[in-house]
Design an enzyme around this catalytic site. Structure first.
Site, PDB file in Angstrom:
ATOM      1  N   THR A  57       0.847  -1.200   0.000  1.00  0.00           N
ATOM      2  CA  THR A  57       0.000   0.000   0.000  1.00  0.00           C
ATOM      3  C   THR A  57       0.878   1.245   0.000  1.00  0.00           C
ATOM      4  O   THR A  57       0.673   2.175  -0.787  1.00  0.00           O
ATOM      5  CB  THR A  57      -0.945  -0.022   1.221  1.00  0.00           C
ATOM      6  OG1 THR A  57      -1.663  -1.248   1.186  1.00  0.00           O
ATOM      7  CG2 THR A  57      -1.922   1.137   1.183  1.00  0.00           C
ATOM      8  N   LYS A  85       4.600  10.299  21.278  1.00  0.00           N
ATOM      9  CA  LYS A  85       4.825  11.214  22.415  1.00  0.00           C
ATOM     10  C   LYS A  85       3.515  11.689  23.009  1.00  0.00           C
ATOM     11  O   LYS A  85       3.497  12.464  23.952  1.00  0.00           O
ATOM     12  CB  LYS A  85       5.615  12.435  21.934  1.00  0.00           C
ATOM     13  CG  LYS A  85       6.974  12.118  21.346  1.00  0.00           C
ATOM     14  CD  LYS A  85       7.657  13.430  20.972  1.00  0.00           C
ATOM     15  CE  LYS A  85       8.943  13.183  20.214  1.00  0.00           C
ATOM     16  NZ  LYS A  85       9.383  14.406  19.522  1.00  0.00           N
ATOM     17  N   ARG A 106      -2.075   5.152   7.354  1.00  0.00           N
ATOM     18  CA  ARG A 106      -2.468   3.859   7.937  1.00  0.00           C
ATOM     19  C   ARG A 106      -2.202   3.934   9.433  1.00  0.00           C
ATOM     20  O   ARG A 106      -1.145   4.411   9.865  1.00  0.00           O
ATOM     21  CB  ARG A 106      -1.659   2.722   7.326  1.00  0.00           C
ATOM     22  CG  ARG A 106      -1.868   1.415   8.078  1.00  0.00           C
ATOM     23  CD  ARG A 106      -1.286   0.246   7.363  1.00  0.00           C
ATOM     24  NE  ARG A 106      -2.022  -0.013   6.138  1.00  0.00           N
ATOM     25  CZ  ARG A 106      -1.778  -1.057   5.330  1.00  0.00           C
ATOM     26  NH1 ARG A 106      -0.816  -1.905   5.628  1.00  0.00           N
ATOM     27  NH2 ARG A 106      -2.487  -1.244   4.240  1.00  0.00           N
ATOM     28  N   HIS A 134     -10.440  -0.192   4.497  1.00  0.00           N
ATOM     29  CA  HIS A 134      -9.263  -0.041   3.635  1.00  0.00           C
ATOM     30  C   HIS A 134      -9.812   0.243   2.226  1.00  0.00           C
ATOM     31  O   HIS A 134      -9.770  -0.603   1.339  1.00  0.00           O
ATOM     32  CB  HIS A 134      -8.460  -1.343   3.682  1.00  0.00           C
ATOM     33  CG  HIS A 134      -7.079  -1.275   3.101  1.00  0.00           C
ATOM     34  ND1 HIS A 134      -6.596  -0.173   2.422  1.00  0.00           N
ATOM     35  CD2 HIS A 134      -6.077  -2.191   3.102  1.00  0.00           C
ATOM     36  CE1 HIS A 134      -5.354  -0.431   2.032  1.00  0.00           C
ATOM     37  NE2 HIS A 134      -5.008  -1.650   2.436  1.00  0.00           N
TER      38      HIS A 134
END
Ligand code: NCD
Length: 305
Positions: A57, A85, A106, A134
């Protein structure tokens, strides 16, 4: 014709008209691709954010952008990103939108794509959100079905394997639901059956479907869509080990069978390599079709198709 939306997060947002327009532009892009490079997207930048593993992909999005003369910025692996973070997806989108003209992402969490799209000021494409959707894979699957079979209406589609966590089968089911007279044979172990969100969609649309746990039920379909058991979605690894190779398609299943075999790839044992040389095997051509389909989507969402 421009697409009537700015972001692509789910195949549920597509109409048959949109879908056919995307397939039409993708077929043109196939020609552009074989001719070499175009400069349609010259000066445009794609941010390719892959917080979950990907080869096909990501590479096909990136090559699609490069082949149209655009540029690519890449971020890979959540552990190397500000999300790790504690930055919110919304803040990441706000920031990446300052650097890029379009974003493909993604992410391991279902629903992350909707969140990202709602915060993004530039076009956003979902490249897989956990077990959710997807949509670009489903569009390249549809392109492949049309290319291999010469039509989509009135086909028998068998889907095999991890129907519970496999986002590609969820997205493809909704997309095929736009076509006429499709029937589905859903083949999975009890533990990995198609989620209710999809079967209730079938019921609502009066789409015929049957559920089985034996691969033999799919061998006389038009398309046999194999999937990998999605190891990364299992909290209990022994459960994964128990289910991972329930279905192994081999050349002996396909003797005298006309069914076209697809798989979003990667395969991890569920199709033996002796299938690769058979005329039934369409999965590598399918992977190649990711390029023209993503070229079409990038150009269309950037208003350049
Ligand atoms: C699929 C995915 O990531 O959902 N792969 C892909 O995009 N080609 C299927 C999978 O990983 O099993």
């Amino acid at each position: 014709m421009p697409l009537p939306f700015k972001h692509l997060t789910s195949t549920k947002q597509l109409t048959r008209v949109d879908t056919e327009e995307i397939l039409r532009v993708a077929a043109e892009m196939q020609t552009v691709r074989t001719k070499g490079k175009s400069d349609l997207l010259k000066g445009k930048v794609l941010a390719s954010l892959f917080y979950e593993p990907s080869t096909r992909t990501r590479l096909s999005f990136e090559t699609a952008m490069l082949r149209l003369g655009g540029d690519v910025l890449t971020a890979e692996g959540i552990q190397f990103s500000s999300l790790y973070k504690g930055e919110t997806i919304e803040d990441t989108m706000e920031m990446v939108g300052q650097y890029a003209d379009i974003i493909a992402m993604r992410h391991p969490d279902q629903g992350s794509a909707e969140k990202a799209a709602s915060a993004s000021k530039v076009p956003f494409i979902n490249a897989g959100d956990g077990p959710g959707q997807h949509p670009t894979q489903a569009l390249l699957d549809l392109y492949t079905i049309n290319d291999e079979m010469g039509k989509v209406d009135s086909l028998k589609i068998a889907m095999v394997g991890d129907l519970r966590y496999g986002r590609t089968v969820h997205s493809l089911s909704y997309l095929l639901g736009l076509y006429n007279n499709i029937s589905f044979t859903l083949i999975s172990p009890q533990e990995l059956t198609m989620p209710e969100k999809v079967t209730s969609f079938f019921k609502e649309k009066n789409i015929s479907y049957e559920e089985h746990d034996d691969i033999a039920a799919g061998l006389d379909a038009d398309i046999l869509y194999m999937t990998r058991v999605q190891q990364e979605r299992f909290a209990d690894k022994s459960e994964y080990e128990r289910l991972k190779l329930k279905y192994i398609l081999s050349a002996k299943h396909l003797k005298d069978k006309k069914v076209t075999v697809m798989h979003p790839l990667p395969r991890v044992g569920e199709i033996s390599t002796d299938v690769d040389a058979l005329p039934n095997a369409a999965y590598f051509r399918q992977a190649g079709n990711g390029v023209p389909v993503r070229m079409a989507l990038l150009a269309m969402l950037l208003g350049k198709a």
